[in-house]
Motif scaffolding. Sequence first.
Motif, PDB file in Angstrom:
ATOM      1  N   UNK A   1     -46.098 -64.601 -25.415  1.00 16.69           N
ATOM      2  CA  UNK A   1     -46.940 -65.798 -25.249  1.00 16.69           C
ATOM      3  C   UNK A   1     -48.268 -65.639 -25.981  1.00 16.69           C
ATOM      4  N   UNK A   2     -48.881 -64.478 -25.871  1.00 22.96           N
ATOM      5  CA  UNK A   2     -50.184 -64.262 -26.523  1.00 22.96           C
ATOM      6  C   UNK A   2     -50.064 -64.283 -28.044  1.00 22.96           C
ATOM      7  N   UNK A   3     -48.913 -63.843 -28.554  1.00 25.89           N
ATOM      8  CA  UNK A   3     -48.727 -63.861 -30.015  1.00 25.89           C
ATOM      9  C   UNK A   3     -48.566 -65.302 -30.507  1.00 25.89           C
ATOM     10  N   UNK A   4     -47.846 -66.107 -29.732  1.00 24.18           N
ATOM     11  CA  UNK A   4     -47.689 -67.527 -30.059  1.00 24.18           C
ATOM     12  C   UNK A   4     -49.065 -68.196 -30.121  1.00 24.18           C
ATOM     13  N   UNK A   5     -49.864 -67.890 -29.103  1.00 25.41           N
ATOM     14  CA  UNK A   5     -51.194 -68.478 -29.015  1.00 25.41           C
ATOM     15  C   UNK A   5     -52.059 -68.028 -30.191  1.00 25.41           C
ATOM     16  N   UNK A   6     -51.954 -66.764 -30.518  1.00 21.92           N
ATOM     17  CA  UNK A   6     -52.724 -66.165 -31.621  1.00 21.92           C
ATOM     18  C   UNK A   6     -52.375 -66.853 -32.938  1.00 21.92           C
ATOM     19  N   UNK A   7     -51.076 -67.057 -33.158  1.00 22.03           N
ATOM     20  CA  UNK A   7     -50.624 -67.720 -34.383  1.00 22.03           C
ATOM     21  C   UNK A   7     -51.088 -69.178 -34.383  1.00 22.03           C
ATOM     22  N   UNK A   8     -50.924 -69.846 -33.232  1.00 24.41           N
ATOM     23  CA  UNK A   8     -51.287 -71.267 -33.140  1.00 24.41           C
ATOM     24  C   UNK A   8     -52.773 -71.467 -33.424  1.00 24.41           C
ATOM     25  N   UNK A   9     -53.604 -70.588 -32.900  1.00 23.45           N
ATOM     26  CA  UNK A   9     -55.045 -70.718 -33.115  1.00 23.45           C
ATOM     27  C   UNK A   9     -55.405 -70.555 -34.586  1.00 23.45           C
ATOM     28  N   UNK A  10     -54.684 -69.684 -35.278  1.00 17.74           N
ATOM     29  CA  UNK A  10     -54.984 -69.467 -36.691  1.00 17.74           C
ATOM     30  C   UNK A  10     -54.478 -70.604 -37.577  1.00 17.74           C
ATOM     31  N   UNK A  11     -53.408 -71.237 -37.138  1.00 17.63           N
ATOM     32  CA  UNK A  11     -52.845 -72.337 -37.932  1.00 17.63           C
ATOM     33  C   UNK A  11     -53.667 -73.618 -37.821  1.00 17.63           C
ATOM     34  N   UNK A  12     -54.365 -73.785 -36.720  1.00 12.94           N
ATOM     35  CA  UNK A  12     -55.165 -75.000 -36.530  1.00 12.94           C
ATOM     36  C   UNK A  12     -54.263 -76.229 -36.523  1.00 12.94           C
ATOM     37  N   UNK A  13     -54.650 -77.300 -37.258  1.00  9.43           N
ATOM     38  CA  UNK A  13     -53.849 -78.535 -37.265  1.00  9.43           C
ATOM     39  C   UNK A  13     -52.426 -78.313 -37.801  1.00  9.43           C
ATOM     40  N   UNK A  14     -52.227 -77.231 -38.595  1.00 13.97           N
ATOM     41  CA  UNK A  14     -50.891 -76.974 -39.147  1.00 13.97           C
ATOM     42  C   UNK A  14     -49.863 -76.645 -38.066  1.00 13.97           C
ATOM     43  N   UNK A  15     -50.358 -76.395 -36.857  1.00 17.47           N
ATOM     44  CA  UNK A  15     -49.471 -76.104 -35.736  1.00 17.47           C
ATOM     45  C   UNK A  15     -48.483 -77.266 -35.521  1.00 17.47           C
ATOM     46  N   UNK A  16     -48.924 -78.468 -35.901  1.00 14.13           N
ATOM     47  CA  UNK A  16     -48.079 -79.650 -35.680  1.00 14.13           C
ATOM     48  C   UNK A  16     -46.960 -79.772 -36.719  1.00 14.13           C
ATOM     49  N   UNK A  17     -46.881 -78.795 -37.625  1.00 10.02           N
ATOM     50  CA  UNK A  17     -45.776 -78.814 -38.589  1.00 10.02           C
ATOM     51  C   UNK A  17     -44.580 -78.013 -38.061  1.00 10.02           C
ATOM     52  N   UNK A  18     -44.761 -77.364 -36.929  1.00  9.23           N
ATOM     53  CA  UNK A  18     -43.665 -76.591 -36.341  1.00  9.23           C
ATOM     54  C   UNK A  18     -43.423 -77.110 -34.930  1.00  9.23           C
ATOM     55  N   UNK A  19     -42.228 -77.628 -34.683  1.00  8.58           N
ATOM     56  CA  UNK A  19     -41.956 -78.300 -33.408  1.00  8.58           C
ATOM     57  C   UNK A  19     -42.166 -77.380 -32.200  1.00  8.58           C
ATOM     58  N   UNK A  20     -41.665 -76.162 -32.272  1.00  5.99           N
ATOM     59  CA  UNK A  20     -41.791 -75.256 -31.119  1.00  5.99           C
ATOM     60  C   UNK A  20     -43.237 -74.896 -30.852  1.00  5.99           C
ATOM     61  N   UNK A  21     -43.972 -74.594 -31.949  1.00  5.74           N
ATOM     62  CA  UNK A  21     -45.392 -74.249 -31.794  1.00  5.74           C
ATOM     63  C   UNK A  21     -46.179 -75.431 -31.241  1.00  5.74           C
ATOM     64  N   UNK A  22     -45.854 -76.624 -31.746  1.00  8.93           N
ATOM     65  CA  UNK A  22     -46.566 -77.825 -31.306  1.00  8.93           C
ATOM     66  C   UNK A  22     -46.331 -78.059 -29.808  1.00  8.93           C
ATOM     67  N   UNK A  23     -45.062 -77.932 -29.383  1.00  8.43           N
ATOM     68  CA  UNK A  23     -44.753 -78.150 -27.970  1.00  8.43           C
ATOM     69  C   UNK A  23     -45.429 -77.110 -27.089  1.00  8.43           C
ATOM     70  N   UNK A  24     -45.428 -75.877 -27.581  1.00  6.43           N
ATOM     71  CA  UNK A  24     -46.085 -74.800 -26.835  1.00  6.43           C
ATOM     72  C   UNK A  24     -47.566 -75.119 -26.650  1.00  6.43           C
ATOM     73  N   UNK A  25     -48.189 -75.576 -27.736  1.00  2.53           N
ATOM     74  CA  UNK A  25     -49.612 -75.873 -27.706  1.00  2.53           C
ATOM     75  C   UNK A  25     -49.908 -77.047 -26.763  1.00  2.53           C
ATOM     76  N   UNK A  26     -49.015 -78.038 -26.778  1.00  5.74           N
ATOM     77  CA  UNK A  26     -49.216 -79.206 -25.919  1.00  5.74           C
ATOM     78  C   UNK A  26     -48.915 -78.901 -24.455  1.00  5.74           C
ATOM     79  N   UNK A  27     -48.048 -77.928 -24.218  1.00  2.04           N
ATOM     80  CA  UNK A  27     -47.718 -77.587 -22.828  1.00  2.04           C
ATOM     81  C   UNK A  27     -48.863 -76.846 -22.136  1.00  2.04           C
ATOM     82  N   UNK A  28     -49.682 -76.160 -22.916  1.00  2.00           N
ATOM     83  CA  UNK A  28     -50.757 -75.364 -22.310  1.00  2.00           C
ATOM     84  C   UNK A  28     -51.655 -76.209 -21.411  1.00  2.00           C
ATOM     85  N   UNK A  29     -52.168 -77.343 -21.905  1.00  2.00           N
ATOM     86  CA  UNK A  29     -52.979 -78.182 -21.001  1.00  2.00           C
ATOM     87  C   UNK A  29     -52.125 -79.198 -20.240  1.00  2.00           C
ATOM     88  N   UNK A  30     -50.804 -79.057 -20.291  1.00  2.00           N
ATOM     89  CA  UNK A  30     -49.912 -79.953 -19.547  1.00  2.00           C
ATOM     90  C   UNK A  30     -49.688 -81.278 -20.239  1.00  2.00           C
TER      91      UNK A  30
END
Length: 203
Positions: free
Chosen positions: A138-167
Motif C-alpha cells: 500500500x505504501x509503495x502504491x501511495x509513493x508512486x501515486x504521489x510522484x505521478x501527480x495528475x498522471x495517476x489518472x492515466x492508470x485505472x488501478x492507481x486512480x481508483x486506489x487514490x480515490x478510495x483513500x478519501x472514500x
Amino acid sequence: MKYPKLRELKEAVRALIKGPYTTNFPYKPHTPYERFRGRPYFYEKDCIGCTACAQVCPAGAIQFEDKMINGKATRKFKISLDICIFCGQCQANCLTGKGIMLSQEFDLATTGKREDLKEEVEKELIICDCCQEIIAPLDQYLWVAERLGPLVFSNASLMLFYLRLPGLAMSDIPSSKSGEEFLRQDRIKILCPRCRREASLKS
Ligand code: SF4
Ligand code: SF4
C-alpha cells in the motif's frame, strides 16, 4: 636483522607522540568515526515495502514473507543482525533512501538468544479485487501515486486506489468474475496487470 622501513619508523614516532591508535573499549565507550557502518535500522514510516534491500543484501540478512489472513495481506520483513556484514548495500539501494539506514552501533554481542538480534517490520499489501493476487505494498502504491501527480489518472488501478483513500470511490463493488469471464463493472476495480488486461480485452 632487517632495519625497519622509514614508514614504520614514522608511525612509531607518531604513536609515541599522539598515543596508541587503539581505544580502551569496553572499559571506556568508543565513538566510531563519522562514516562507520554499524547496525542497520528499519524506519517503518519511510519504508514502502518494495523489497529492494532484501534483493541486494549479499548476506541474505533481510528476508520477507507475504501472508494473507482473513482477506488482509501483509508483507513481513525480518532483518537478522547476527548475519549482517554491515556493508551498507541496503541503505544505498533503498528506494526512498530512508527506509533502512545504518547506525554507528557496533557492539551487538549478546549472551541471549539469536532471536534477540532480529528486527521485524510489517507492511500492508494491496490485492487484486478479482483474483486476490498481491499487487504491491500500500505504501509503495501511495509513493508512486504521489510522484505521478495528475498522471495517476492515466492508470485505472492507481486512480481508483487514490480515490478510495478519501472514500471517493466504492471499494465494495461485488465481483462479477465468473470462471474466466469478466464483466464491464470489473474494469472499475483495482486489478493486477493480468486481470486488468483480461478485463479490458474480454469485458
Ligand atoms: S548492511 Fe549489508 S548485510 Fe547488513 S542488512 Fe544491509 S545489505 Fe544486508
Ligand atoms: S523502502 Fe527501503 S527499506 Fe523499505 S523495503 Fe524498500 S528498500 Fe527496503
